[in-house]
Design a protein around this motif. Structure first.
Motif, mmCIF file in Angstrom:
data_model
loop_
_atom_site.group_PDB
_atom_site.id
_atom_site.type_symbol
_atom_site.label_atom_id
_atom_site.label_comp_id
_atom_site.label_asym_id
_atom_site.label_seq_id
_atom_site.Cartn_x
_atom_site.Cartn_y
_atom_site.Cartn_z
ATOM 1 N N PRO A 117 0.811 -1.221 0.000
ATOM 2 C CA PRO A 117 0.000 0.000 0.000
ATOM 3 C C PRO A 117 0.846 1.274 0.000
ATOM 4 O O PRO A 117 0.510 2.247 -0.693
ATOM 5 C CB PRO A 117 -0.827 -0.122 1.286
ATOM 6 C CG PRO A 117 -0.911 -1.583 1.548
ATOM 7 C CD PRO A 117 0.406 -2.124 1.115
ATOM 8 N N MET A 118 1.932 1.284 0.750
ATOM 9 C CA MET A 118 2.778 2.473 0.785
ATOM 10 C C MET A 118 3.475 2.691 -0.555
ATOM 11 O O MET A 118 3.577 3.830 -1.051
ATOM 12 C CB MET A 118 3.800 2.349 1.908
ATOM 13 C CG MET A 118 3.199 2.366 3.297
ATOM 14 S SD MET A 118 2.482 3.962 3.767
ATOM 15 C CE MET A 118 3.938 4.800 4.379
ATOM 16 N N LEU A 119 3.938 1.628 -1.174
ATOM 17 C CA LEU A 119 4.596 1.766 -2.468
ATOM 18 C C LEU A 119 3.606 2.177 -3.548
ATOM 19 O O LEU A 119 3.933 2.951 -4.453
ATOM 20 C CB LEU A 119 5.304 0.471 -2.841
ATOM 21 C CG LEU A 119 6.501 0.096 -1.973
ATOM 22 C CD1 LEU A 119 7.108 -1.219 -2.435
ATOM 23 C CD2 LEU A 119 7.554 1.193 -1.972
ATOM 24 N N ASP A 120 2.380 1.661 -3.471
ATOM 25 C CA ASP A 120 1.349 2.086 -4.428
ATOM 26 C C ASP A 120 1.090 3.587 -4.299
ATOM 27 O O ASP A 120 0.906 4.294 -5.292
ATOM 28 C CB ASP A 120 0.050 1.314 -4.194
ATOM 29 C CG ASP A 120 0.143 -0.140 -4.639
ATOM 30 O OD1 ASP A 120 1.074 -0.471 -5.393
ATOM 31 O OD2 ASP A 120 -0.717 -0.944 -4.217
ATOM 32 N N ASP A 121 1.080 4.074 -3.054
ATOM 33 C CA ASP A 121 0.860 5.498 -2.833
ATOM 34 C C ASP A 121 2.046 6.308 -3.341
ATOM 35 O O ASP A 121 1.870 7.409 -3.881
ATOM 36 C CB ASP A 121 0.620 5.769 -1.353
ATOM 37 C CG ASP A 121 0.116 7.171 -1.093
ATOM 38 O OD1 ASP A 121 -0.925 7.544 -1.678
ATOM 39 O OD2 ASP A 121 0.754 7.916 -0.329
ATOM 40 N N LEU A 122 3.253 5.788 -3.168
ATOM 41 C CA LEU A 122 4.431 6.467 -3.706
ATOM 42 C C LEU A 122 4.325 6.580 -5.225
ATOM 43 O O LEU A 122 4.590 7.659 -5.791
ATOM 44 C CB LEU A 122 5.699 5.709 -3.315
ATOM 45 C CG LEU A 122 7.005 6.148 -3.988
ATOM 46 C CD1 LEU A 122 7.254 7.636 -3.803
ATOM 47 C CD2 LEU A 122 8.179 5.324 -3.474
#
Length: 274
Positions: free
Chosen positions: A78-83
């Motif tokens: 989820p954090m990488l998708d947001d990045l």
């Protein structure tokens, strides 16, 4: 970090806090001192830079905006998708500087070396056992140039925090939780602290309760508590020497009153693994 079933508590404490990037972004929006610190550090070292625990790019993006190449690694999808979503709002010359990888900090093998490896904002505290620390430091040795630097920050263990009664909830003022369906919702927020003295792991239960009704929920967070001399020994016996130990992001010397510790490390010349 994939763990055995009996370590489910640690697994939840490693991942849950990073499953909601909107809340994470809002919560740490005012945490800017470390961003400025690592950006300045990157400008002095030059690229390329390896960031372990890049999350949704709080530090990655400002470094790339300097015109420096950076590889950002994180285990949270989820954090990488947001990045990646945030990268779409950046100019092409910034995006081209960023290489995003999903991976485990203990198993990372990129086949290249960097003059600077950073591991910011307590990512190191998700290394719960000695073998985890040893694996991460081994991978870091493989990714550092001979005169390269490893820089990471961790919170200083606070005895008063570790001694808190786990049955007591510590409440904070209400705030608006970001919610995709309704922009935000007003919630009551409290925290419970439970310190496992044997494993030296602090478990934090973050409890949210909507003011206008609805289901409450809890987000766990687990952080290993490393004492300064313990970290010095772990670094020493895994091939690193501490070149500087700072007590904040202003460059002040570490003291007993420091809340954070920033370690600057280099490879020990002539060191060989046992």
């Amino acid at each position: 970090m994939t763990r055995h079933p009996e370590d489910a508590e640690l697994e939840a404490g490693t991942s849950a806090h990073y499953e909601d990037p909107a809340y994470y972004q809002q919560t740490y929006a005012r945490r800017t001192e470390d961003v400025a610190y690592y950006v300045d550090l990157a400008s002095k070292h030059g690229g390329p830079i390896l960031e372990v625990g890049c999350g949704n790019g709080r530090i990655t993006l400002p470094i790339a905006r300097l015109g420096l190449d950076i590889v950002g690694v994180d285990r949270s999808a989820p954090m990488l998708d947001d990045l990646r979503r945030r990268m779409q709002q950046e100019p092409t010359h910034t995006v081209d500087r960023i290489d995003v990888r999903r991976g485990d900090m203990r198993r990372l093998r990129l086949g290249r070396r960097f003059p600077l490896v950073i591991c910011p904002f307590n990512a190191f505290l998700h290394l719960y056992e000695r073998k985890d620390v040893e694996a991460f430091l081994a991978r870091t040795r493989e990714h550092l140039t001979p005169n390269g630097s490893l820089v990471f920050d961790v919170s200083m263990p606070q005895p008063s925090e570790l001694a808190r009664d786990p049955a007591r909830a510590y409440s904070t003022p209400r705030f608006r939780y970001p919610d995709a369906s309704s922009s935000s919702m007003l919630v009551r927020y409290s925290e419970r602290f439970d310190y496992d003295k044997l494993r030296q792991v602090l478990f934090v239960a973050m409890e949210f309760s909507p003011v206008n009704g609805g289901d409450s929920w809890m987000t766990p967070l687990a952080h290993r508590q490393f004492h300064p001399q313990e970290l010095e020994a772990l670094l020493h016996y895994n091939g690193f020497r501490i070149t500087s130990l700072e007590g904040d992001f202003e460059g002040s010397a570490a003291t007993s009153d420091s809340e954070s510790l920033v370690f600057h490390c280099k490879l020990r010349r002539g060191w060989r693994p046992a």
